[in-house]
Design a protein around this motif. Structure first.
Motif, mmCIF file in Angstrom:
data_model
loop_
_atom_site.group_PDB
_atom_site.id
_atom_site.type_symbol
_atom_site.label_atom_id
_atom_site.label_comp_id
_atom_site.label_asym_id
_atom_site.label_seq_id
_atom_site.Cartn_x
_atom_site.Cartn_y
_atom_site.Cartn_z
ATOM 1 N N ILE A 334 1.014 -1.265 -0.324
ATOM 2 C CA ILE A 334 0.017 -0.049 -0.014
ATOM 3 C C ILE A 334 0.842 1.277 0.077
ATOM 4 N N ALA A 335 0.586 2.064 -1.030
ATOM 5 C CA ALA A 335 1.216 3.550 -0.916
ATOM 6 C C ALA A 335 0.351 4.374 -0.013
ATOM 7 N N TYR A 336 0.798 4.824 1.071
ATOM 8 C CA TYR A 336 0.319 5.331 2.105
ATOM 9 C C TYR A 336 0.720 6.787 2.590
ATOM 10 N N PHE A 337 0.715 7.622 1.628
ATOM 11 C CA PHE A 337 0.828 9.055 1.704
ATOM 12 C C PHE A 337 2.434 9.456 2.418
ATOM 13 N N ASN A 338 1.813 10.003 3.522
ATOM 14 C CA ASN A 338 2.890 10.641 4.612
ATOM 15 C C ASN A 338 3.593 9.413 5.316
ATOM 16 N N ALA A 339 3.085 8.091 5.144
ATOM 17 C CA ALA A 339 3.774 6.993 5.840
ATOM 18 C C ALA A 339 4.580 6.147 4.848
ATOM 19 N N GLY A 340 4.639 6.607 3.594
ATOM 20 C CA GLY A 340 5.631 6.029 2.568
ATOM 21 C C GLY A 340 4.751 4.570 2.134
ATOM 22 N N LEU A 341 5.510 3.484 1.813
ATOM 23 C CA LEU A 341 5.239 2.321 1.481
ATOM 24 C C LEU A 341 4.932 1.411 2.651
ATOM 25 N N ARG A 342 3.833 0.621 2.651
ATOM 26 C CA ARG A 342 3.484 -0.278 4.058
ATOM 27 C C ARG A 342 3.280 -1.547 3.301
#
Length: 406
Positions: A334-342
């Motif tokens: 998941i591309a998680y905006f300000n949390a980067g890639l998860r």
């Protein structure tokens, strides 16, 4: 020529492999194709109209081989590839993203021949007559499935086009949520009813991420008259504007992965990424929620809601119909905006568990007006090729190539 990896990233079980700044054009949506032993990544852009083709045969040294300029004042965000055909979306740019309402724009989709992968040849264009298309679906053959801004409707609706003659594409069918057809006197029963797209088609069913209406499943046995099978709402309790942003159905596993997109800067109702039971398409059921990412040790914020920028899930490794994309297994990206890639382990669909992450360094230059406020990284899209290489994009920096390694 190999570019140095920018420093300052934070990662767990994910290795940085390669990087390209794409000559100062941050990428957005992506697709990929192997041709005669070479790998080509196709990207759209937020702040530059047009499409880039990147040779990623050697993922440690990605090479920008071509930039194809697009029409002015027009979003060129998304592309779909199958065999030798590419479909690219054209859409009116929203004013808050820098669009000029007083200037002309192009809209609809362009149809390209990519038998020569670095020299696409334009074959035709379908025009909506409205604002264009946002995210579309094409898995080969005769039909393309659109999230389209058609005249007389409030929000995007589902439109199917026939491209058997690419020079003269024609509409084959359409469907909308009752209330959207305002030109006919209908009135929306709540705000933010709009097909974000892409529609995702498996056999005779179309799965639609329909904003505040949630996940809608249609029977498209008769393309000219799609019929509703079911809906699963996520708003309330989750935020309403894009409470259904993406749907990835895997009927062979009886599940679908779904998620929202939160643009409230962490100030509205909660976002979500979820797993849904679709074994009975007439009665979809929520199975589980992905856990919220936790900031790394030493991060200068307690959670990603207060970090700045947009928080929450955005895009997933959705192009499962593309033969060169890694098929969904136990790892989910998941591309998680300000949390980067998860990265999550989804072997047990009742208990998804985070097993890795990659957070690019914070950007140093703002390329476009959104998001407002603090300049922080905004991981936009993720794609994983069948070699296992992970590609992520950002609104304000270049293309990262990664590899999951536990």
């Amino acid at each position: 020529m190999k570019e140095e990896l920018p420093q300052g990233f934070v990662a767990s079980n994910v290795q940085a492999v390669g990087y390209s700044d794409l000559k100062g054009r941050p990428a957005f949506k992506m697709s990929i194709r192997e041709h005669n032993g070479r790998w080509y990544l196709y990207t759209g852009h937020f702040w530059h109209s047009g499409w880039s083709i990147v040779d990623v045969t050697d993922p440690t040294a990605p090479q920008l081989v071509k930039f194809i300029p697009g029409p002015e004042n027009t979003f060129t965000l998304q592309m779909e590839l199958s065999d030798n055909i590419m479909i690219t979306a054209l859409e009116k740019i929203f004013p808050n993203f820098g669009g000029n309402p007083g200037k002309p724009f192009e809209e609809g989709v362009l149809i390209w021949d990519i038998s020569d992968p670095v020299n696409p040849r334009k074959l035709g264009q379908f025009r909506t007559g409205g604002t264009g298309t946002h995210r579309n679906f094409y898995s080969g053959g005769r039909y393309v499935h659109l999230a389209a801004g058609m005249p007389g409707y409030d929000g995007n609706i589902y439109v199917i086009i026939d491209i058997s003659d690419p020079a003269l594409p024609v509409e084959a069918g359409r469907w909308w949520v009752p209330g959207q057809h305002t030109a006919r006197g209908e009135k929306p029963h709540k705000p933010y009813i709009s097909l974000h797209g892409p529609p995702y088609v498996v056999d005779k069913l179309a799965y639609l991420p329909y904003g505040s209406e949630g996940m809608v499943i249609l029977d498209i046995s008769d393309l000219s008259k799609p019929e509703e099978v079911s809906r699963l709402s996520f708003s309330p309790p989750f935020h309403s504007q894009f409470s259904m942003h993406s749907v990835l159905p895997l009927p062979e596993k009886g599940i679908a992965y779904v998620n929202s997109e939160d643009t409230s800067y962490g100030k509205g109702p909660l976002h979500h990424a979820s797993i849904v039971d679709i074994s009975d398409p007439s009665n979809p059921m929520l199975l589980s929620l992905f856990p919220e990412p936790v900031p790394h040790s030493g991060a200068p914020y307690r959670d990603f809601f207060e970090k700045g920028g947009w928080s929450g899930p955005h895009n997933i490794n959705i192009l499962q119909h593309n033969q060169d994309v890694q098929k969904q297994g136990e790892l989910f990206y998941i591309a998680y905006f300000n949390a980067g890639l998860r990265v999550y382990n989804v072997e047990d669909p009742r208990l998804p568990v985070e097993v890795g992450y990659f957070m690019p360094p914070e950007p140093r230059k703002r390329y476009g007006p959104m998001p407002e406020g603090k300049l922080v990284m905004q991981t936009e899209d993720v794609l994983v090729d069948r070699r296992g290489f992970i590609y992520i994009t950002d609104k304000n920096q270049g293309l990262w190539i990664l590899k999951y390694q536990k």
